[in-house]
Enzyme design. Sequence first.
Site, PDB file in Angstrom:
ATOM      1  N   LEU A 143       0.889   3.762   9.822  1.00 23.62           N
ATOM      2  CA  LEU A 143      -0.550   3.620   9.595  1.00 23.62           C
ATOM      3  C   LEU A 143      -0.906   2.720   8.406  1.00 23.62           C
ATOM      4  CD1 LEU A 143      -1.630   7.308  10.307  1.00 23.62           C
ATOM      5  CD2 LEU A 143      -1.318   5.427  11.923  1.00 23.62           C
ATOM      6  N   HIS A 149      -1.621  -0.884   6.886  1.00 26.77           N
ATOM      7  CA  HIS A 149      -2.063  -2.167   7.415  1.00 26.77           C
ATOM      8  C   HIS A 149      -1.111  -3.302   7.029  1.00 26.77           C
ATOM      9  CE1 HIS A 149      -5.816   0.135   7.563  1.00 26.77           C
ATOM     10  NE2 HIS A 149      -6.140  -0.652   8.555  1.00 26.77           N
ATOM     11  N   MET A 208       0.756   0.380  -1.599  1.00 27.61           N
ATOM     12  CA  MET A 208       1.948   0.760  -0.830  1.00 27.61           C
ATOM     13  C   MET A 208       2.997  -0.345  -0.863  1.00 27.61           C
ATOM     14  SD  MET A 208       1.373   3.806  -0.182  1.00 27.61           S
ATOM     15  CE  MET A 208       2.957   4.032   0.585  1.00 27.61           C
ATOM     16  N   GLU A 209       2.551  -1.597  -0.860  1.00 32.90           N
ATOM     17  CA  GLU A 209       3.492  -2.716  -0.938  1.00 32.90           C
ATOM     18  C   GLU A 209       4.206  -2.721  -2.290  1.00 32.90           C
ATOM     19  OE1 GLU A 209       0.903  -3.429   2.437  1.00 32.90           O
ATOM     20  OE2 GLU A 209       0.495  -2.749   0.411  1.00 32.90           O
ATOM     21  N   ASP A 213      22.790   0.705  -4.455  1.00 30.93           N
ATOM     22  CA  ASP A 213      23.761   0.281  -3.445  1.00 30.93           C
ATOM     23  C   ASP A 213      24.805  -0.669  -4.026  1.00 30.93           C
ATOM     24  OD1 ASP A 213      24.781  -0.052  -0.692  1.00 30.93           O
ATOM     25  OD2 ASP A 213      24.003  -2.090  -0.915  1.00 30.93           O
TER      26      ASP A 213
END
Length: 146
Positions: free
Chosen positions: A62, A64, A100-101, A115
């Site tokens: 959800l 964008h 969110m980015e 990692d």
Amino acid sequence: MVDVGGKRVTQRFARARGTIELTPSAYLLVKETQRSTKGSVLAVAQLAGIMAAKQTAHLIPLCHSLPLSHVSVDFELCDERRAVSVEVGVKCEGKTGVEMEALTATSVALLTIYDMTKSLSHTHVISEIKLEEKFGGRSGHFVAEN
């Protein structure tokens, strides 16, 4: 998905930050040689963060898809804590924010450092991932309290 069709396009910015605490040998590797068996730790983490910001809508349901105009991924080394802090800034002109980015890019950059240094230890600790600042849109300017 929230309908943003009625919103106006504005300049959007978000800045997020997070930290990974490393073992002494892993921290020394990042600080002194900057290379693991997989390559340049911070260069790869920087690229991973940028790529993650661009792929956020594919990772977060959800969320964008946004035309990002700039993504910066910067690192700060803290000898006291044997830690690497990642700070990500994201910009776009759009109808919804880029928090969110920025948070996704921060998380992926930290995971990449993990990692690339896990051959030395599996005890690294990723923490303190948070939104530091955002502006643009109806909610105005937000700056996190420290």
